[in-house]
Design an enzyme around this catalytic site. Structure first.
Site, short mmCIF file in Angstrom:
data_model
loop_
_atom_site.label_atom_id
_atom_site.label_comp_id
_atom_site.label_asym_id
_atom_site.label_seq_id
_atom_site.Cartn_x
_atom_site.Cartn_y
_atom_site.Cartn_z
N GLU A 80 41.66 45.25 48.34
CA GLU A 80 41.98 46.65 48.62
C GLU A 80 41.14 47.19 49.79
OE1 GLU A 80 42.22 50.90 46.11
OE2 GLU A 80 41.03 49.21 45.35
N LYS A 116 49.29 53.54 46.15
CA LYS A 116 48.57 53.56 44.88
C LYS A 116 48.85 54.84 44.10
CE LYS A 116 43.83 52.65 43.22
NZ LYS A 116 42.47 52.32 43.69
N CYS A 156 44.75 47.79 42.48
CA CYS A 156 43.51 48.03 41.73
C CYS A 156 43.74 48.69 40.37
CB CYS A 156 42.54 48.83 42.60
SG CYS A 156 40.82 48.81 42.00
#
Length: 269
Positions: free
Chosen positions: A42, A114, A148
């Protein structure tokens, strides 16, 4: 079948040239080994430092960074997943954390922003997205991405699986002390949604963060296909579709879901 490579490394915050050299070196080694895809952590091209990125990163430099990454994929003839900040549409002055999948010619074939932000720094520097993970055919494997913290929510992974994903790619920036995420949770996500999950983490120290390492690749039966320790490394794992089909046939979790009932339960909570 496809040979997948996963980069675990230490980035230099705001030193794009150094980080791209690390990615290029990994892409060369992965391609020489016969890998069709390299997954990177990331925000690796700029380093993971949300508040510094918010204060110091010039958005006008992002297209050039993307061009450099496309060049790495094209020069080495390998697919590449990278993660960068990107302006949030309709929300001027704000950024998402994104991931992009390039094919071996450097063309963008999949993008994701995200949804679940982790911790106060991310919430100050970025905004969460709302779109579900999309799925594309990549080298014959139905492929999707989350980033993540997203993978720690079963709903995110299930959303990819119900859209047909057989491989989930996860760039991450996981701090030390959260060992159960790669060791337990990633394997559970792979098992419960019956798909391959590849999880690429940073190693070492960046800005205020000490990273765990511990990158993993898990199979659709929850088996461990590859795992890293704390230090920088390049992992490899064979990924295929037959194991996904076999797992879903043996225990039909996806087919026997009852989403209408679950929605009723939520409404009654």
């Amino acid at each position: 079948m496809m040979l997948l490579s996963v980069l675990q490394a230490n980035a230099s915050v705001m030193d794009v040239e150094a980080n791209l050299r690390t990615i290029d070196d990994a892409a060369q080694r992965a391609a020489q080994a016969g890998a069709g895809l390299l997954l990177t952590p990331e925000l690796f091209p700029v380093g993971y430092a949300p508040l510094r990125l918010h204060a110091e990163l010039d958005a006008s430099t992002l297209p050039g960074i993307r061009d450099g990454l496309a060049g790495i994929a094209r020069t080495n003839g390998i697919g590449l997943v990278y993660s960068l900040p990107a302006p949030a549409a309709g929300n001027e002055g704000t950024w998402h954390i994104t991931a992009t999948l390039l094919d071996a010619k450097g063309n963008e074939v999949l993008n994701y922003a995200k949804v679940h932000l982790f911790g106060p720094e991310e919430h100050k520097a970025f905004v969460g997205a709302q779109e579900p993970p999309a799925v594309v055919d990549f080298n014959g494997i139905r492929t999707s991405m989350v980033i993540c913290y997203d993978v720690e929510f079963p709903e995110s992974v299930r959303a990819a699986a119900t859209r047909g994903a057989e491989l989930l790619l996860v760039p991450t920036a996981l701090s030390a002390g959260f060992d159960n995420v790669p060791q337990v949770l990633i394997r559970a996500r792979a098992l419960e949604s019956q798909l391959n999950v590849a999880y690429a983490n940073h190693s070492g120290h960046e800005d205020i963060y000490n990273f765990l390492g511990g990158s993993v690749v898990a199979g659709p039966d929850g088996s461990l296909l590859a795992a890293a320790g704390e230090s920088a490394t390049l992992l490899f794992a064979e990924i295929g579709t037959e194991s996904v089909k076999a797992a879903r046939e043996e225990v039909p979790y996806l087919r026997e879901r009852r989403p209408e009932l679950y929605e009723e339960w939520d409404n009654r909570a």
